[in-house]
Scaffold this motif. Structure first.
Motif, PDB file in Angstrom:
ATOM      1  N   ASP A 110       0.818  -1.200   0.000  1.00  0.00           N
ATOM      2  CA  ASP A 110       0.000   0.000   0.000  1.00  0.00           C
ATOM      3  C   ASP A 110       0.860   1.262   0.000  1.00  0.00           C
ATOM      4  O   ASP A 110       0.607   2.198  -0.761  1.00  0.00           O
ATOM      5  CB  ASP A 110      -0.926  -0.021   1.218  1.00  0.00           C
ATOM      6  N   GLU A 111       1.886   1.295   0.842  1.00  0.00           N
ATOM      7  CA  GLU A 111       2.723   2.489   0.943  1.00  0.00           C
ATOM      8  C   GLU A 111       3.536   2.730  -0.318  1.00  0.00           C
ATOM      9  O   GLU A 111       3.702   3.872  -0.758  1.00  0.00           O
ATOM     10  CB  GLU A 111       3.657   2.388   2.157  1.00  0.00           C
ATOM     11  N   LEU A 112       4.078   1.650  -0.902  1.00  0.00           N
ATOM     12  CA  LEU A 112       4.944   1.796  -2.069  1.00  0.00           C
ATOM     13  C   LEU A 112       4.177   1.689  -3.394  1.00  0.00           C
ATOM     14  O   LEU A 112       4.795   1.790  -4.465  1.00  0.00           O
ATOM     15  CB  LEU A 112       6.053   0.746  -2.027  1.00  0.00           C
ATOM     16  N   CYS A 113       2.866   1.437  -3.313  1.00  0.00           N
ATOM     17  CA  CYS A 113       2.025   1.325  -4.514  1.00  0.00           C
ATOM     18  C   CYS A 113       2.571   0.266  -5.467  1.00  0.00           C
ATOM     19  O   CYS A 113       2.745   0.498  -6.686  1.00  0.00           O
ATOM     20  CB  CYS A 113       1.918   2.672  -5.242  1.00  0.00           C
ATOM     21  N   LEU A 114       2.882  -0.899  -4.903  1.00  0.00           N
ATOM     22  CA  LEU A 114       3.424  -2.008  -5.684  1.00  0.00           C
ATOM     23  C   LEU A 114       2.468  -3.194  -5.637  1.00  0.00           C
ATOM     24  O   LEU A 114       1.954  -3.528  -4.568  1.00  0.00           O
ATOM     25  CB  LEU A 114       4.784  -2.464  -5.128  1.00  0.00           C
ATOM     26  N   PRO A 115       2.215  -3.862  -6.779  1.00  0.00           N
ATOM     27  CA  PRO A 115       1.461  -5.112  -6.732  1.00  0.00           C
ATOM     28  C   PRO A 115       2.295  -6.189  -6.061  1.00  0.00           C
ATOM     29  O   PRO A 115       3.522  -6.119  -6.033  1.00  0.00           O
ATOM     30  CB  PRO A 115       1.203  -5.434  -8.213  1.00  0.00           C
ATOM     31  N   ARG A 116       1.626  -7.190  -5.510  1.00  0.00           N
ATOM     32  CA  ARG A 116       2.314  -8.210  -4.724  1.00  0.00           C
ATOM     33  C   ARG A 116       3.405  -8.912  -5.531  1.00  0.00           C
ATOM     34  O   ARG A 116       4.501  -9.149  -5.038  1.00  0.00           O
ATOM     35  CB  ARG A 116       1.307  -9.234  -4.183  1.00  0.00           C
ATOM     36  N   ARG A 117       3.099  -9.252  -6.775  1.00  0.00           N
ATOM     37  CA  ARG A 117       4.086  -9.967  -7.579  1.00  0.00           C
ATOM     38  C   ARG A 117       5.357  -9.146  -7.761  1.00  0.00           C
ATOM     39  O   ARG A 117       6.472  -9.667  -7.646  1.00  0.00           O
ATOM     40  CB  ARG A 117       3.478 -10.318  -8.938  1.00  0.00           C
ATOM     41  N   THR A 118       5.191  -7.866  -8.043  1.00  0.00           N
ATOM     42  CA  THR A 118       6.359  -6.987  -8.230  1.00  0.00           C
ATOM     43  C   THR A 118       7.173  -6.888  -6.948  1.00  0.00           C
ATOM     44  O   THR A 118       8.410  -6.948  -6.971  1.00  0.00           O
ATOM     45  CB  THR A 118       5.911  -5.585  -8.675  1.00  0.00           C
ATOM     46  N   LEU A 119       6.464  -6.733  -5.816  1.00  0.00           N
ATOM     47  CA  LEU A 119       7.166  -6.646  -4.534  1.00  0.00           C
ATOM     48  C   LEU A 119       7.934  -7.939  -4.257  1.00  0.00           C
ATOM     49  O   LEU A 119       9.096  -7.904  -3.835  1.00  0.00           O
ATOM     50  CB  LEU A 119       6.172  -6.365  -3.402  1.00  0.00           C
ATOM     51  N   ASN A 120       7.301  -9.078  -4.500  1.00  0.00           N
ATOM     52  CA  ASN A 120       7.976 -10.366  -4.286  1.00  0.00           C
ATOM     53  C   ASN A 120       9.219 -10.487  -5.161  1.00  0.00           C
ATOM     54  O   ASN A 120      10.275 -10.964  -4.709  1.00  0.00           O
ATOM     55  CB  ASN A 120       7.018 -11.528  -4.585  1.00  0.00           C
ATOM     56  N   GLU A 121       9.098 -10.070  -6.414  1.00  0.00           N
ATOM     57  CA  GLU A 121      10.236 -10.170  -7.332  1.00  0.00           C
ATOM     58  C   GLU A 121      11.394  -9.283  -6.877  1.00  0.00           C
ATOM     59  O   GLU A 121      12.556  -9.696  -6.919  1.00  0.00           O
ATOM     60  CB  GLU A 121       9.787  -9.776  -8.745  1.00  0.00           C
ATOM     61  N   LYS A 122      11.058  -8.084  -6.439  1.00  0.00           N
ATOM     62  CA  LYS A 122      12.115  -7.167  -6.007  1.00  0.00           C
ATOM     63  C   LYS A 122      12.756  -7.652  -4.702  1.00  0.00           C
ATOM     64  O   LYS A 122      13.973  -7.526  -4.523  1.00  0.00           O
ATOM     65  CB  LYS A 122      11.560  -5.754  -5.839  1.00  0.00           C
ATOM     66  N   MET A 123      11.968  -8.201  -3.785  1.00  0.00           N
ATOM     67  CA  MET A 123      12.537  -8.714  -2.539  1.00  0.00           C
ATOM     68  C   MET A 123      13.469  -9.887  -2.833  1.00  0.00           C
ATOM     69  O   MET A 123      14.545 -10.005  -2.222  1.00  0.00           O
ATOM     70  CB  MET A 123      11.419  -9.127  -1.578  1.00  0.00           C
ATOM     71  N   ALA A 124      13.066 -10.749  -3.763  1.00  0.00           N
ATOM     72  CA  ALA A 124      13.925 -11.869  -4.142  1.00  0.00           C
ATOM     73  C   ALA A 124      15.207 -11.361  -4.796  1.00  0.00           C
ATOM     74  O   ALA A 124      16.303 -11.858  -4.525  1.00  0.00           O
ATOM     75  CB  ALA A 124      13.175 -12.806  -5.090  1.00  0.00           C
ATOM     76  N   LYS A 125      15.085 -10.351  -5.633  1.00  0.00           N
ATOM     77  CA  LYS A 125      16.236  -9.780  -6.324  1.00  0.00           C
ATOM     78  C   LYS A 125      17.255  -9.207  -5.344  1.00  0.00           C
ATOM     79  O   LYS A 125      18.475  -9.354  -5.518  1.00  0.00           O
ATOM     80  CB  LYS A 125      15.753  -8.676  -7.269  1.00  0.00           C
ATOM     81  N   TYR A 126      16.758  -8.556  -4.262  1.00  0.00           N
ATOM     82  CA  TYR A 126      17.649  -7.892  -3.321  1.00  0.00           C
ATOM     83  C   TYR A 126      17.951  -8.745  -2.084  1.00  0.00           C
ATOM     84  O   TYR A 126      18.580  -8.260  -1.131  1.00  0.00           O
ATOM     85  CB  TYR A 126      17.042  -6.552  -2.888  1.00  0.00           C
ATOM     86  N   GLY A 127      17.499  -9.992  -2.088  1.00  0.00           N
ATOM     87  CA  GLY A 127      17.807 -10.882  -0.976  1.00  0.00           C
ATOM     88  C   GLY A 127      17.108 -10.505   0.315  1.00  0.00           C
ATOM     89  O   GLY A 127      17.617 -10.755   1.411  1.00  0.00           O
ATOM     90  N   LEU A 128      15.919  -9.908   0.221  1.00  0.00           N
ATOM     91  CA  LEU A 128      15.150  -9.521   1.407  1.00  0.00           C
ATOM     92  C   LEU A 128      14.098 -10.594   1.704  1.00  0.00           C
ATOM     93  O   LEU A 128      13.376 -11.030   0.799  1.00  0.00           O
ATOM     94  CB  LEU A 128      14.448  -8.177   1.175  1.00  0.00           C
ATOM     95  N   GLN A 129      14.031 -11.026   2.959  1.00  0.00           N
ATOM     96  CA  GLN A 129      13.085 -12.059   3.355  1.00  0.00           C
ATOM     97  C   GLN A 129      12.145 -11.531   4.422  1.00  0.00           C
ATOM     98  O   GLN A 129      12.594 -10.898   5.399  1.00  0.00           O
ATOM     99  CB  GLN A 129      13.814 -13.302   3.879  1.00  0.00           C
ATOM    100  N   ARG A 130      10.856 -11.772   4.248  1.00  0.00           N
ATOM    101  CA  ARG A 130       9.842 -11.269   5.189  1.00  0.00           C
ATOM    102  C   ARG A 130      10.125 -11.735   6.620  1.00  0.00           C
ATOM    103  O   ARG A 130       9.890 -10.984   7.567  1.00  0.00           O
ATOM    104  CB  ARG A 130       8.454 -11.740   4.738  1.00  0.00           C
ATOM    105  N   SER A 131      10.625 -12.940   6.778  1.00  0.00           N
ATOM    106  CA  SER A 131      10.861 -13.495   8.117  1.00  0.00           C
ATOM    107  C   SER A 131      11.857 -12.652   8.918  1.00  0.00           C
ATOM    108  O   SER A 131      11.845 -12.692  10.148  1.00  0.00           O
ATOM    109  CB  SER A 131      11.367 -14.942   8.017  1.00  0.00           C
ATOM    110  N   ASP A 132      12.700 -11.902   8.238  1.00  0.00           N
ATOM    111  CA  ASP A 132      13.698 -11.082   8.932  1.00  0.00           C
ATOM    112  C   ASP A 132      13.071  -9.862   9.611  1.00  0.00           C
ATOM    113  O   ASP A 132      13.718  -9.200  10.426  1.00  0.00           O
ATOM    114  CB  ASP A 132      14.772 -10.599   7.953  1.00  0.00           C
ATOM    115  N   TYR A 133      11.807  -9.566   9.284  1.00  0.00           N
ATOM    116  CA  TYR A 133      11.187  -8.346   9.801  1.00  0.00           C
ATOM    117  C   TYR A 133      10.085  -8.626  10.814  1.00  0.00           C
ATOM    118  O   TYR A 133       9.514  -7.702  11.392  1.00  0.00           O
ATOM    119  CB  TYR A 133      10.612  -7.517   8.648  1.00  0.00           C
ATOM    120  N   LEU A 134       9.746  -9.899  11.000  1.00  0.00           N
ATOM    121  CA  LEU A 134       8.641 -10.236  11.903  1.00  0.00           C
ATOM    122  C   LEU A 134       9.055 -10.078  13.353  1.00  0.00           C
ATOM    123  O   LEU A 134      10.212 -10.291  13.710  1.00  0.00           O
ATOM    124  CB  LEU A 134       8.188 -11.669  11.635  1.00  0.00           C
TER     125      LEU A 134
END
Length: 444
Positions: free
Chosen positions: A420-444
């Motif tokens: 919502d904040e970055l105005c990104l669709p889920r697929r795009t966000l997932n692709e960019k997180m994978a590209k930059y090595g960011l994992q959701r579990s690191d932020y929980l």
């Protein structure tokens, strides 16, 4: 602000313990009163955050027995004994067992306050040192301080883990402010000597006579510590600014190293700070000593070679300072991110730490920019540029990664909030997180 130290007052006479408590409370201390040694023992643990004032003559367990029990739990706990007339032999015995000092009745309240002040100061230093030792003995914790995903930092962490397991002496070099002392701590904490002594000595902070005595001895009556070579026996001795050793000190150190044999009883980690001068440690040390100390070597990379680590570090540091100062962390724009990445950082991580604090302070005031802070550091730079230019694509990707990382951290891993904040669709966000090595579990 540090919390006030506690003072446990143990006396079987109610009027005495209450009067002592009232007097010390007026001096700002947090007092606790106990009518017997048995009652107090149940509340005074090994890391009690304060000191003890106890009467010597008490029914049941007397002050001497109480003192022995306390010293068994924590030999560094300051205990001030209150003695009556004619109890001097008992006071002497108490001092032999480990009492900090004693007061003879009737005592001057100001004298008691003075003793309490000295004892609580000593106790605070002891507890702070224990906390630091615990932190530095946790290899995992200190390795987490080596922040960054750049190839340079990946190699550095691998070097620390590999060399930490070895027994040879180590030479650490690199530019000012790169964190060489932190690397020395990490080497110690991940190796087999982690539970042993870690002694740090700056070779540039003393004149030659003082340095020779502090490093090798002999002890003087006013000295309160063993010579560093003896103090670090079995552990690690870190020599900061090793290039500052005189010829005679170098010869003495080489003799000590040769006498130790292999593997060395005490590991020496030498830190050299000569890169900024265009010279090397090899230029400053006699060759036989240099090659003994440089049996294993680590060169800490300068900040300008660490790419987007600069943004990661700035974000973490500004978050820490914003929490400390009770304000929001400054938001970094794309232009400011590029400027941070382009800056040459002659002061390296130390300079970045200072800049992050100033950025938080000026953000709290609602004025100023990161660019202005960088220009204050480097008035001659128009514009700020690195010695090695980078494609625009790299700056954009670094900023994008920082933006997603910051937003994920702020929303504690909530994918919906980040989308919502970055105005990104889920697929795009997932692709960019994978590209930059960011994992959701690191932020929980």
């Amino acid at each position: 602000m540090a919390k006030a130290m506690k003072i446990a007052i143990v006396d079987d006479e109610k009027d005495m313990r209450q009067s002592i408590s009232q007097w010390l409370a007026l001096s700002g201390y947090d007092t606790e009163i106990y009518a017997s040694a048995e009652e107090a023992l149940g509340m005074l643990g090994a890391d009690y955050p304060g000191i003890v004032i106890s009467d010597i003559r008490m029914p049941g367990m007397d002050g001497i027995q109480f003192l022995r029990k306390l010293m068994g739990h924590d030999s560094a706990l300051p205990v001030i004994m209150i003695t009556g007339h004619g109890d001097v032999p008992m006071a002497v015995e108490a001092m032999r067992i480990g009492a900090y000092d004693f007061l003879e009745k009737p005592f001057n309240p100001d004298r008691m306050s003075e003793l309490a002040k000295k004892a609580t100061h000593a106790r605070r230093l002891t507890l702070d040192n224990r906390a630091l030792r615990r932190e530095l003995s946790d290899g995992g914790q200190i390795m987490r301080k080596l922040i960054g995903s750049s190839p340079a930092m990946e190699r550095l962490r691998e070097d620390v883990l590999d060399l930490g397991q070895a027994d040879g002496h180590v030479l650490i070099d690199g530019e000012t402010g790169t964190g060489k002392t932190l690397i020395a701590h990490a080497l110690h904490s991940v190796g087999s000597r982690a539970g042993k002594k870690f002694v740090l000595l700056s070779c540039a902070a003393m004149d030659e006579d003082t340095l020779m005595r502090r490093l090798f001895g002999p002890m003087m009556p006013e000295d309160t510590r063993l010579p560093a070579i003896e103090e670090a026996r079995g552990g690690t001795l870190v020599l900061e600014d090793v290039e500052g050793l005189t010829d005679s000190a170098q010869a003495r150190l080489l003799s000590v190293i040769n006498d130790q044999g292999s593997p060395p009883e005490t590991r020496i980690v030498a830190i050299c700070n000569m890169q900024d001068e265009g010279r090397t440690c090899e230029d400053a040390l006699r060759s036989d000593l240099y090659y003994r100390l440089a049996a294993l070597k680590i060169t800490v990379p300068p900040l300008r070679q660490r790419g987007e680590d600069i943004l990661t570090l700035f974000t973490r540091l500004s978050e820490q300072y914003s929490e400390e100062y009770g304000c929001e962390a400054p938001q970094v724009s794309a232009q400011e991110a590029a400027q941070l990445l382009q800056a040459p950082w002659p002061g390296n991580v130390r300079q970045l730490i200072n800049l992050a604090e100033r950025a938080v302070l000026q953000s709290r005031r609602g004025s100023g920019t990161i660019a202005s802070l960088l220009m204050n550091d480097h008035d001659e730079m128009q514009p700020v540029m690195t010695t090695e230019g980078k494609p625009l694509k790299e700056y954009v990707e670094a900023f994008e990664r920082m933006l997603i990382d910051n937003t994920m951290r702020r929303h504690k891993g909530s994918i919906a909030a980040v989308m919502d904040e970055l105005c990104l669709p889920r697929r795009t966000l997932n692709e960019k997180m994978a590209k930059y090595g960011l994992q959701r579990s690191d932020y929980l």
